[in-house]
Write an enzyme that holds these catalytic residues in place. Structure first.
Site, PDB file in Angstrom:
ATOM      1  N   CYS A  75     -49.384 -13.234  61.290  1.00 56.38           N
ATOM      2  CA  CYS A  75     -48.910 -12.071  62.027  1.00 56.38           C
ATOM      3  C   CYS A  75     -50.134 -11.337  62.570  1.00 56.38           C
ATOM      4  O   CYS A  75     -50.998 -10.911  61.789  1.00 56.38           O
ATOM      5  CB  CYS A  75     -48.118 -11.169  61.077  1.00 56.38           C
ATOM      6  SG  CYS A  75     -47.544  -9.633  61.809  1.00 56.38           S
ATOM      7  N   GLU A 153     -35.983 -12.370  66.440  1.00 55.07           N
ATOM      8  CA  GLU A 153     -35.400 -12.309  65.088  1.00 55.07           C
ATOM      9  C   GLU A 153     -33.900 -12.605  65.107  1.00 55.07           C
ATOM     10  O   GLU A 153     -33.362 -13.216  64.194  1.00 55.07           O
ATOM     11  CB  GLU A 153     -35.606 -10.905  64.483  1.00 55.07           C
ATOM     12  CG  GLU A 153     -37.008 -10.608  64.023  1.00 55.07           C
ATOM     13  CD  GLU A 153     -37.436 -11.389  62.785  1.00 55.07           C
ATOM     14  OE1 GLU A 153     -36.641 -11.508  61.838  1.00 55.07           O
ATOM     15  OE2 GLU A 153     -38.574 -11.883  62.783  1.00 55.07           O
ATOM     16  N   CYS A 185     -48.745 -12.525  69.509  1.00 56.22           N
ATOM     17  CA  CYS A 185     -47.762 -12.187  68.468  1.00 56.22           C
ATOM     18  C   CYS A 185     -47.086 -13.499  68.105  1.00 56.22           C
ATOM     19  O   CYS A 185     -46.705 -14.274  68.999  1.00 56.22           O
ATOM     20  CB  CYS A 185     -46.753 -11.187  69.015  1.00 56.22           C
ATOM     21  SG  CYS A 185     -45.309 -10.937  67.944  1.00 56.22           S
TER      22      CYS A 185
END
Ligand code: DGL
Length: 268
Positions: A75, A153, A185
């Site tokens: 991350c 997500e 990202c």
């Protein structure tokens, strides 16, 4: 169990770090892994850096407690907020991430490169350092695109509303003439088909996942920590959110078909 046979710990705010996890598994197929998706606190990018640092420390502490021999902070946002702190706090080697400014600068022909990342990543010291060191006379257009992480997500990386949001964020960079885009990202590699539809085939997309996997292998080798076994690695997945959402992502997006060991995990 010898320390070399211990698992590799990998974590992210959610499913994004699986873009790194799959490269680690591809490169190091005999390694066991433990993956934590801190989905209860996703997106990290919407939180203050100090809070992300605390959340990252809690997950890292859990993974070290599970006996992990190395941690991969899969991350960029957690790396920006916590990498130096984690390295000082834990004894295991820790691999972190920063947007790929150096390779972007090396490969641009137009002198215009794009970086897509969270605000925490772009404001962090790691990004500042690579920018200072490598950007030279190249123009780096760094942008955030709030909302993208949540769409990935939700398994909506390829949905029409995702493409609308992405187009809104990328069009100014394309108009400025970027020919390289660093995906800063770990959720964003899952957006590659949508980015391609917007930007066409010629934009060079830099996904650092494979390089992070190679770095993980290098660190393990240098530390004499590569697992010495013939069987394929075993993988455990934990989510601070809904394990079912993580399971769907693993099946639908990563195409995992074998029985998947998924548990819920309550972070402190
Ligand atoms: N995958 C994280 C990163 O690489 C996502 C950020 C977030 O949770 O906002 O930055």
């Amino acid at each position: 169990m010898s320390h070399a046979d211990a698992p590799i710990g990998v974590f992210d705010s959610g499913v994004g770090g699986l873009s790194v996890w799959r490269e680690i598994v591809r490169l190091l197929p005999h390694e066991d892994t433990v993956y934590v998706a801190d989905s209860a606190h996703c997106p990290y990018g919407a939180r203050p850096a100090a809070e992300i640092c605390q959340l990252s420390e809690a997950v890292a502490s859990f993974l070290v407690g599970q006996g992990c021999k190395i941690l991969v902070v899969a991350c960029n946002t957690a790396s920006a907020a916590a990498l130096y702190h984690l390295r000082a706090a834990f004894d295991v080697p820790i691999v972190g991430m920063v947007p790929a400014v150096k390779p972007a600068v090396a490969q641009t022909h137009t002198g215009q490169v794009g970086v897509l990342a969270t605000g925490v990543t772009l404001n962090g010291q790691l990004f500042h350092e690579v920018h200072e060191r490598f950007a030279n006379d190249i123009t780096v257009h760094s942008v955030t695109c709030p909302g993208l992480v949540e769409l990935v997500e939700a398994g909506r990386a390829d949905a029409p509303e995702t493409e609308v949001l992405l187009r809104h964020c990328l069009q100014p960079l394309l108009d400025a003439g970027i020919d390289v885009l660093a995906l800063g990202c770990t959720h964003y590699p899952f957006l590659t088909p949508a980015i391609r539809r917007i930007a066409g085939p010629d934009l060079l997309l830099l996904d650092p996942s494979a390089a992070i996997a190679r770095q993980t292998g290098r660190v393990l080798r240098q530390s004499n920590l590569l697992a010495d076994r013939a069987r394929p690695g075993q993988h455990t997945f934990l989510s601070t959110g809904l394990p079912a959402a993580l399971a769907s992502f693993l099946q639908d997006t990563l195409g995992l078909t074998q029985p998947i060991d998924i548990r819920s995990y309550n972070s402190p």
